[in-house]
Design a protein around this motif. Structure first.
Motif, short mmCIF file in Angstrom:
data_model
loop_
_atom_site.label_atom_id
_atom_site.label_comp_id
_atom_site.label_asym_id
_atom_site.label_seq_id
_atom_site.Cartn_x
_atom_site.Cartn_y
_atom_site.Cartn_z
N PRO A 20 -21.28 6.43 13.68
CA PRO A 20 -22.54 7.12 13.96
C PRO A 20 -23.58 6.22 14.62
O PRO A 20 -24.68 6.67 14.94
CB PRO A 20 -23.01 7.56 12.58
N HIS A 21 -23.29 4.95 14.80
CA HIS A 21 -24.25 4.06 15.44
C HIS A 21 -23.51 2.97 16.20
O HIS A 21 -22.33 2.70 15.95
CB HIS A 21 -25.19 3.44 14.41
N ALA A 33 -28.32 2.11 18.54
CA ALA A 33 -28.43 3.53 18.87
C ALA A 33 -27.69 4.34 17.81
O ALA A 33 -26.59 3.97 17.40
CB ALA A 33 -27.83 3.79 20.25
N TRP A 34 -28.30 5.46 17.41
CA TRP A 34 -27.73 6.31 16.37
C TRP A 34 -27.47 7.72 16.91
O TRP A 34 -28.35 8.34 17.50
CB TRP A 34 -28.68 6.41 15.17
N ASP A 35 -26.26 8.19 16.73
CA ASP A 35 -25.91 9.56 17.09
C ASP A 35 -24.49 9.82 16.59
O ASP A 35 -23.63 8.94 16.69
CB ASP A 35 -25.97 9.78 18.61
N PRO A 36 -24.21 11.01 16.06
CA PRO A 36 -22.86 11.28 15.57
C PRO A 36 -21.83 11.44 16.69
O PRO A 36 -20.63 11.44 16.42
CB PRO A 36 -23.02 12.60 14.79
N GLU A 37 -22.28 11.57 17.94
CA GLU A 37 -21.36 11.78 19.06
C GLU A 37 -21.60 10.75 20.16
O GLU A 37 -21.84 11.07 21.32
CB GLU A 37 -21.55 13.20 19.63
N LEU A 38 -21.52 9.48 19.80
CA LEU A 38 -21.80 8.42 20.76
C LEU A 38 -20.85 8.45 21.95
O LEU A 38 -21.28 8.33 23.11
CB LEU A 38 -21.72 7.05 20.06
#
Length: 338
Positions: A20-21, A33-38
């Motif tokens: 997630p990051h 950077a944080w996002d579940p769909e990197l």
């Protein structure tokens, strides 16, 4: 236009990431950077890069070189050239420092960081965090890495690596040149350039301060295409650029050479995007590398340099006539006059 390009697929050899990051660096500044769909975000970013834009630009503006709008077409080409240089080197540096999340790097970098990174690569100095293992660090090592999985004859792969490395080294020299930086800034900020070529001639004055007659002038060189613009120069030990004078700058270039360079920049961008997609897990039948149909095309952008590439003109300022103001003094004067 260059010879038709050769497009080549690659064998399957990819890496994946599920987190997630992601932590990455821009030069020596660090981010998370944080996002579940990197990976998805990164692939969407890579898919949206139009690698044939610069080839389109050449086709759109090259016909104007012989007509009444030749200087406008040449200026459009020059602007695209500088834009292409920044795009190419930003993508290369993003690939080195954040290969699986290049979109984050591209959103966070600034031009001073990018120029420092490009300068370090040109000097074969890896003084920044690099997530990819680059053999023989420098442009040759990066080109070798880009074409590592290209399924062609080893001799041709080596030749291509050397050709692209030499190209990127030359383009980096142009990208880092202070005159080019000033010209690009004048183009993109307020369109502070005048288009057209110039001629440089010298002659001995019969009387001091009186220009020599035209028949006594000797031409050193001329070029029909170029830009003239102004540049500020700080005076003395001025605080920042509080006190400055103006210099007049002129540069010359050949639109046809720019056209060749733009096509090669487009090919380079496509190759960097291709290897970046492979690193993010795109299958080999969806990834395409490209190189000129004729290896001699790598030399075309540099085959016709102007006889006088640039010159500067400024008037000496008598130090006794200059009394630099501090920022505080200027602030006080402005407030008194309001």
């Amino acid at each position: 236009m260059l010879a038709p390009a050769v497009r080549q697929r690659t064998p399957d050899n990819c890496m994946t990431q599920s987190s997630p990051h992601t932590i990455f660096s821009v030069d020596n500044t660090h981010y998370c950077a944080w996002d579940p769909e990197l990976i998805t975000l990164n692939l969407q970013f890579l898919d949206r890069i139009d690698c044939t834009y610069y080839e389109y630009t050449v086709g759109s503006h090259e016909p104007a070189f012989e007509g009444e709008h030749k200087h406008r077409g040449a200026t459009a080409m020059r602007s695209a050239y500088f834009h292409g240089l920044e795009t190419l080197f930003a993508l290369i540096c993003a690939m080195l420092q954040s290969p699986r999340f290049m979109v984050g790097w591209m959103l966070k970098y600034n031009n001073s960081q990018l120029r420092r990174l490009v300068d370090s690569i040109s000097k074969k100095r890896c003084d920044f965090p690099c997530k990819l293992r680059v053999p023989d660090f420098g442009w040759h090592g990066i080109a070798t890495l880009v074409f590592l999985d290209l399924n062609i004859e080893p001799d041709l792969k080596q030749t291509l690596g050397l050709a692209y490395a030499k190209l990127w080294d030359r383009l980096a020299e142009s990208f880092l040149d202070p005159m080019s930086v000033a010209e690009y800034n004048s183009l993109k900020h307020g369109f502070r350039v005048s288009s057209g070529g110039f001629a440089l001639a010298v002659g001995i004055e019969d009387q001091p301060g009186v220009p020599a007659s035209p028949e006594k002038m000797q031409t050193l060189g001329s070029n029909p295409f170029g830009h003239s613009f102004f540049k500020s120069e700080t005076l003395g030990r001025s605080e920042g650029d509080a006190n400055f004078t103006i210099t007049r700058q002129s540069v010359a270039w050949t639109p046809r050479s720019l056209a060749y360079a733009l096509e090669l920049i487009g090919y380079s961008i496509q190759n960097v995007v291709a290897v970046s997609k492979r690193l993010s897990g795109i299958p080999p039948d969806k990834v395409e590398f490209v190189y000129p149909g004729e290896l001699s095309d790598f030399e075309k952008p540099f085959a016709d340099p102007p006889s006088v590439p640039s010159f500067s003109m400024s008037f000496d300022t008598n130090p006794s006539h200059v009394r630099p103001y501090s920022r505080e003094q200027l602030k006080s004067i402005v407030e008194e006059r309001q």
